[in-house]
Design an enzyme around this catalytic site. Structure first.
Site, short mmCIF file in Angstrom:
data_model
loop_
_atom_site.label_atom_id
_atom_site.label_comp_id
_atom_site.label_asym_id
_atom_site.label_seq_id
_atom_site.Cartn_x
_atom_site.Cartn_y
_atom_site.Cartn_z
N TRP B 101 0.82 -1.21 0.00
CA TRP B 101 0.00 0.00 0.00
C TRP B 101 0.85 1.25 0.00
O TRP B 101 0.52 2.23 -0.69
CB TRP B 101 -1.00 -0.03 1.16
CG TRP B 101 -1.90 -1.21 1.01
CD1 TRP B 101 -1.85 -2.38 1.72
CD2 TRP B 101 -2.92 -1.39 0.02
NE1 TRP B 101 -2.79 -3.26 1.23
CE2 TRP B 101 -3.46 -2.69 0.20
CE3 TRP B 101 -3.44 -0.58 -1.00
CZ2 TRP B 101 -4.49 -3.19 -0.61
CZ3 TRP B 101 -4.46 -1.07 -1.79
CH2 TRP B 101 -4.97 -2.36 -1.59
N ASP B 168 -1.50 6.68 6.48
CA ASP B 168 -2.57 5.78 6.04
C ASP B 168 -2.79 4.78 7.17
O ASP B 168 -1.96 3.91 7.40
CB ASP B 168 -2.16 5.08 4.75
CG ASP B 168 -3.17 4.00 4.31
OD1 ASP B 168 -4.20 3.82 5.00
OD2 ASP B 168 -2.90 3.35 3.29
N LYS B 192 -12.15 -1.96 7.86
CA LYS B 192 -11.47 -2.82 8.83
C LYS B 192 -12.14 -2.60 10.20
O LYS B 192 -13.07 -3.28 10.53
CB LYS B 192 -9.97 -2.51 8.91
CG LYS B 192 -9.29 -2.27 7.58
CD LYS B 192 -9.02 -3.55 6.79
CE LYS B 192 -8.27 -3.19 5.50
NZ LYS B 192 -8.09 -4.33 4.61
#
Lengths: 356, 356
Positions: B101, B168, B192
């Site tokens: 990511w 992030d 999540k």
């Protein structure tokens, strides 16, 4: 009491879709897991995404060579993605300005290049669709908005151009039969005729992409999303699923042809009352009237409280017009039953009796 | 049988949240309309949005001067919005590369300007968090990824910099107490610890915006979204609502401090078994291990089918590792009960007995 929901969007969805969606949130397809807690790469969700895409192709009778995407960001992000993907470096785009949403699309396109607004109905507060305009020949694409939710106008005859034709169909897609071969790119926020807010349908002719000479960030690049079957990043699982359910429902109703007939009947009924009843006046030019959003004002504003009380008491929701137009807006999308329209008409007639 | 859901995301959500969400889809707050068919500008939904924002501020103990947004497009769109909003024209950004990511974030930043990747754990397949790196001084911001879902590593000590710090936190926000004054911009896909896929949380220090000299398209401009309280365009109503419910649930559990303690216990229990059981080997460097995603491999791949059969029979879902790491990944987010972890540990011990 079940409400009569005339909301402009998010808006009414079929009752059976809502029931199925609620069930899926607790236990999806009997797998003992919620729809919203499974991986988007699971067999179960991949099937949902594929079915949603294939229903779009089937219901709209899309020709070969067109692809379907479910993205995020609504039409507002498409306003930016359109020029990113179609406006050549040093190119020019032609925009057909029929209201607030067209204007917003124009604003975003201008951040990337030259824009020629070749027709606009701004001069009359967007109450009509321009005709007899000249489309410039030196443009990469023409952009138009098929239905103007706020003003209640709808394009019946789309611009004819040798350039690419792009259409924002957020508020009338799946409501009428159209020849999709005339379009190269079509997009629509889901939250009118397709599903809940949170996903955007994109229909694109494959061969038009990758020709601008422009470098495109991944999330704004249709080719990136196409290469990953709308799963470049985690898709909005719930919104895609409910869209799939709504498209299944539409197919069960007989598809777009059948719903178009019903939509025309519903709209005709309501416009007839707007025109007949001396207490109301329609906002949009008659020949450009939308079959999705019926906009009207009171002929005498002093009766406003009386009318508002009546429709509120009748269980009607979402009738208030957009702040830029005022008055009333009855949004009568695919899922709106004719019975609710009759309730509204009845209220309009009661109102007439009461104040006469 | 209720499944034990170790899916990496979309992932397990609290059962009571799923029940409330399902109810809202049929009848929201007793208003006889579905949550997903009311206007996002209705009093009812505006309250949801405001409550979701205020719960974020409360649960994370955000200082004055920070704002909260609920947007669309996931972390993937934030990869682009970050440089659009913070990277000065002719400026430079520093990126801390700890996995897939981070790498994707780097790629998007490079479409807008110069990027200095000042530390990376790519050399060892991202199984650790780099230490003792030098952060360049001539940069506009530092970007890092707090938890690496795929590799199972987590930053315990964030980069110290005079530049802006961007993080992030998609896969570990709300899982541990952090001093948010060290961050200037934080973002997280909801799917999540916060809710379903389809919305992105953004936390931004107001004073850092509008300073790049860059023209920003509306949908990518945090200031535009802030000026409209996350309603510049139609928000993803359902995803925001379920996020609000999940944050309410977290508050009822005692908030982030309480859940952090439970998360540590859960992770310690599972890592202890990974380390004890000779049939397994942990993937991540011990000191960098994530409390959210426990990654491990078999010491002997020939027993794979036996192990897979065992956990499938035990009603365990989503244990397969990401394709770039292989092996297994147990994602044990906030909503994962310790009982499910004990079921997994039991399966690992059964497996040991069976193949020894």
């Amino acid at each position: 009491m079940k409400k009569h929901n005339f909301s402009a969007g998010p808006c009414i969805l079929p009752q059976e879709v809502l029931k199925k969606a609620a069930n899926a949130v607790t236990n999806f397809n009997g797998i003992d897991l919620s729809l919203i807690e499974i991986s988007h790469r699971s067999k179960e969700f991949v099937e949902v995404m594929e079915k949603a895409r294939s229903l779009v192709k089937e219901l709209l009778n899309l020709p070969e060579g067109y692809s379907v995407l479910f993205l995020q960001g609504g039409a507002s992000l498409e306003f930016l993605m359109t020029p990113y993907n179609l406006l050549k470096v040093n190119g020019k785009a032609g925009y057909f300005d029929t209201g607030t949403w067209s204007s917003k699309a124009i604003k975003e396109a201008k951040t990337l290049g030259e824009v020629d607004v070749f027709a606009s109905s701004k001069d009359k507060g967007y109450n009509y669709i321009p005709k007899n305009y000249n489309i410039p020949s030196d443009i990469d694409y023409v952009h138009c908005t098929s239905n103007n939710t706020i003003f209640g106008t709808q394009i019946k005859e789309f611009p004819k151009t040798d350039a690419l034709l792009v259409c924002d169909m957020s508020s009338d897609i799946f409501s009428r039969e159209l020849d999709f071969t005339q379009f190269d790119l079509v997009y629509a926020g889901a939250q009118k005729n397709m599903g809940p807010a949170g996903t955007t349908l994109v229909i694109v002719k494959d061969e038009i992409l990758g020709k601008t000479g422009r470098s495109i960030p991944s999330m704004l690049d249709y080719q990136v999303h196409l290469s990953k079957d709308s799963m470049f990043n985690t898709p909005p699982v719930f919104a895609v699923y409910v869209s799939m359910l709504t498209l299944e429902w539409l197919k069960e109703q007989g598809g777009v042809k059948a719903i178009e007939k019903i939509n025309q009947e519903k709209a005709a009924l309501l416009y007839a009352e707007v025109d007949r009843n001396p207490l109301f006046i329609g906002f949009a030019n008659k020949e450009d009237r939308s079959t999705m959003n019926v906009t009207f004002n009171l002929t005498n504003e002093t009766h406003k409280d009386t009318f508002d009380k009546l429709w509120n008491e009748a269980g009607i929701n979402g009738l208030k017009g957009h702040k830029s137009v005022g008055g009333y807006r009855a949004s009568i999308y695919n899922a709106m039953p004719i019975e609710s329209i009759k309730v509204l008409i009845n209220v309009m007639q009661q109102f007439e009796k009461q104040v006469s």
